[in-house]
Every structure is written in C-alpha cells, then in structure tokens.
Design an enzyme around this catalytic site. Sequence first.
Site, PDB file in Angstrom:
ATOM      1  N   GLY A   1      45.212  13.961  -3.950  1.00  0.00           N
ATOM      2  CA  GLY A   1      45.536  15.635  -3.332  1.00  0.00           C
ATOM      3  C   GLY A   1      45.529  15.946  -4.161  1.00  0.00           C
ATOM      4  O   GLY A   1      44.432  15.861  -5.100  1.00  0.00           O
TER       5      GLY A   1
ATOM      6  N   SER B   1      43.129   8.735  -6.822  1.00  0.00           N
ATOM      7  CA  SER B   1      42.899  10.225  -7.386  1.00  0.00           C
ATOM      8  C   SER B   1      44.372  11.002  -7.995  1.00  0.00           C
ATOM      9  O   SER B   1      44.732  10.690  -9.415  1.00  0.00           O
ATOM     10  CB  SER B   1      42.558  11.205  -6.219  1.00  0.00           C
ATOM     11  OG  SER B   1      41.983  11.878  -5.946  1.00  0.00           O
ATOM     12  N   ALA B   2      44.777  11.756  -7.110  1.00  0.00           N
ATOM     13  CA  ALA B   2      45.793  13.147  -8.448  1.00  0.00           C
ATOM     14  C   ALA B   2      46.832  11.802  -8.677  1.00  0.00           C
ATOM     15  O   ALA B   2      47.551  11.761  -9.995  1.00  0.00           O
ATOM     16  CB  ALA B   2      46.538  13.231  -7.439  1.00  0.00           C
TER      17      ALA B   2
ATOM     18  N   HIS C   1      36.640  10.721  -9.582  1.00  0.00           N
ATOM     19  CA  HIS C   1      36.291  11.066  -9.360  1.00  0.00           C
ATOM     20  C   HIS C   1      34.910  10.895 -10.119  1.00  0.00           C
ATOM     21  O   HIS C   1      34.313  12.606  -9.511  1.00  0.00           O
ATOM     22  CB  HIS C   1      36.814  12.122  -7.844  1.00  0.00           C
ATOM     23  CG  HIS C   1      37.932  11.390  -6.932  1.00  0.00           C
ATOM     24  ND1 HIS C   1      37.288  10.767  -6.089  1.00  0.00           N
ATOM     25  CD2 HIS C   1      38.929  12.409  -6.479  1.00  0.00           C
ATOM     26  CE1 HIS C   1      38.857  11.247  -5.081  1.00  0.00           C
ATOM     27  NE2 HIS C   1      39.502  11.418  -6.198  1.00  0.00           N
TER      28      HIS C   1
ATOM     29  N   GLU D   1      33.372   6.829  -8.798  1.00  0.00           N
ATOM     30  CA  GLU D   1      34.510   6.287  -7.873  1.00  0.00           C
ATOM     31  C   GLU D   1      34.728   4.920  -7.241  1.00  0.00           C
ATOM     32  O   GLU D   1      33.697   3.928  -7.979  1.00  0.00           O
ATOM     33  CB  GLU D   1      34.022   6.582  -6.560  1.00  0.00           C
ATOM     34  CG  GLU D   1      33.292   7.749  -6.136  1.00  0.00           C
ATOM     35  CD  GLU D   1      35.084   8.823  -5.279  1.00  0.00           C
ATOM     36  OE1 GLU D   1      35.021   8.965  -4.291  1.00  0.00           O
ATOM     37  OE2 GLU D   1      35.376   9.838  -6.339  1.00  0.00           O
TER      38      GLU D   1
END
Length: 288
Positions: free
Chosen positions: A129, A161-162, A198, A233
Amino acid sequence: MTVSRRDILSATLLGAAAMVSTVAQAKQKTPLKPMKVSPKRRVLIQSSSRYHNSGYLDFAGDQYERLFGKEKYEILFIPYAKVAGTYDDYEKQVQDAFKAYGHKIVGIHRFKDPQKAVREAKAIAVGGGNTWALVTRMYEAGIIDLIRERVNAGIPYCGWSAGGNVACPTLRTTNDMPIAEPPSFNTFGFIPFQTNPHFISGGTQGLNNETREDRLEEFLWYNKDEEVIGLPEGTALFVTGEYDCEVIGPKDSEALYWFRQAPKGMKLERIPLGTKFDVRKIVPGGKL
C-alpha cells in the site's frame, strides 16, 4: 535605507551557509541500534503481490513454503499501508490468499493492544500500500521496535511491496507519495541496504518522463555510502540467519538490478535468480 554591495554579498554568503547547514542536517540520520539476530531468523522481502496476470499472491506458494516450511501458522497481519479502503476488506483479501497455503490471517486492528499482539505473534505479515502511511501508523501504534525484536529473535516475517520496503533500514527508496509524516524514516533494518520494489527499467515510450533509474541515481549521489537493489515484479529476497540471502521468484522472472556507486552517477550490475550472497557484500566495492 541604502543597501551596499557588501551587505548583499554578506547576505548571499549567509544564505549559502544556511543552505549547507540545512543539507548537512537533512543528511543526518539516527542509525538503528544493534540487535542480536537469531540463526533461526527467516525474512521474506517480496517486491509485489502480483506477477504478470496472476491473482493476489497466488504465484508465491513456493516462496511461502521456503519461509514457513510445513508448519501452518496463525499470522499477525499488519494492514496499515491500506489507505483507499478498509482494514477489514484488506484482511479478507489476505485471508483468502493465505487460506490456499493453510495459514490463518488475523489483522492487528482486531486487537485492543497492538503491542501485546506483536509480543504474542507466532509470525508476522506486512501488506503493501502506501509506505508513508504504513510507517506512520506503525510508529503511532508503538510496534516498530517490537516487530524488529520479534523477527530478529526468530519468528517468520513476510512483507510485499511497502511491507517489503520496510524490511530495509529506512523507507527512503519507496515509490510512494509522502501522504503522511512519520516521526522517523527508520524502519526494521532486517537487511543493511535499501531495495526498490516493483522495479521497472526505463520510462514510458513517447513520454519524456523521469525514470526509476533517475530517482535512484539521485539517491546514490546524495548517499555516497549506500547502494540499492531493484526488485522486479514477482521477485523476492529470502534472508536466513544474520547474513545469508537468496534471490527467489518465478522461474521466468527478471534478474535483480544492483545499482552501484560510481565516480560519476551510478553503475548497474544484475543479480540472477538463485544467487546466494552475504548481505554485507551489498556495499560500495562489494562483490557477490
């Protein structure tokens, strides 16, 4: 009142001195305190929750098998990176994904005492997020140091991700907009270098836009003692014990991007899938 040339020159020099002072202060950061690391530590740093046309985390079964082994866990989930939506909905999405792997997900927002929840957790997952919101909320809940302590003591950790970005010493190489202001940029420091999740090389065809390489080059110019690994990714770093790390991901995933310090700007090396290395080698002059 008249202003002499000497007055103007003095003001200019004072302004320049103030600017230098500001830059020097901006560059200062408080290093994370050393912490004992268990040889049983297991940390999975994932670039993303999806890979190509996959569903949510459904490509990562092999990665979770490496992390959790055959044991099935009740995993404490940290949904604080979620901004456009509710924690309940985010928890449900992650529950559905992990159910396929036999694990139970419980969001930290279900507990009245988030610190107690971390102290009693058997495993921890931190979702993606907005990294700025995630770090701000973790500081507000008082769980940054607690998570760091529990994971370094040996409970499994995964973050995508985060949630992967905060495994670094700081959040400085996030891609996210700074929509919140945490009291510190410091995060968990499970690895001693920064990553960029990413990661996509190059810009958009036909547009003269800033690339990810441009941003990371600025980071390296400003931080002469650091280097960055870009995670395409689907890829992940699997850290075991204090120093051992392996590049994992789908068989057709890209090699990682190792952005290195150079006399002018930066240079690039690639780290292929399956590479095993000592995390202490990701420094200027290091060789895997």
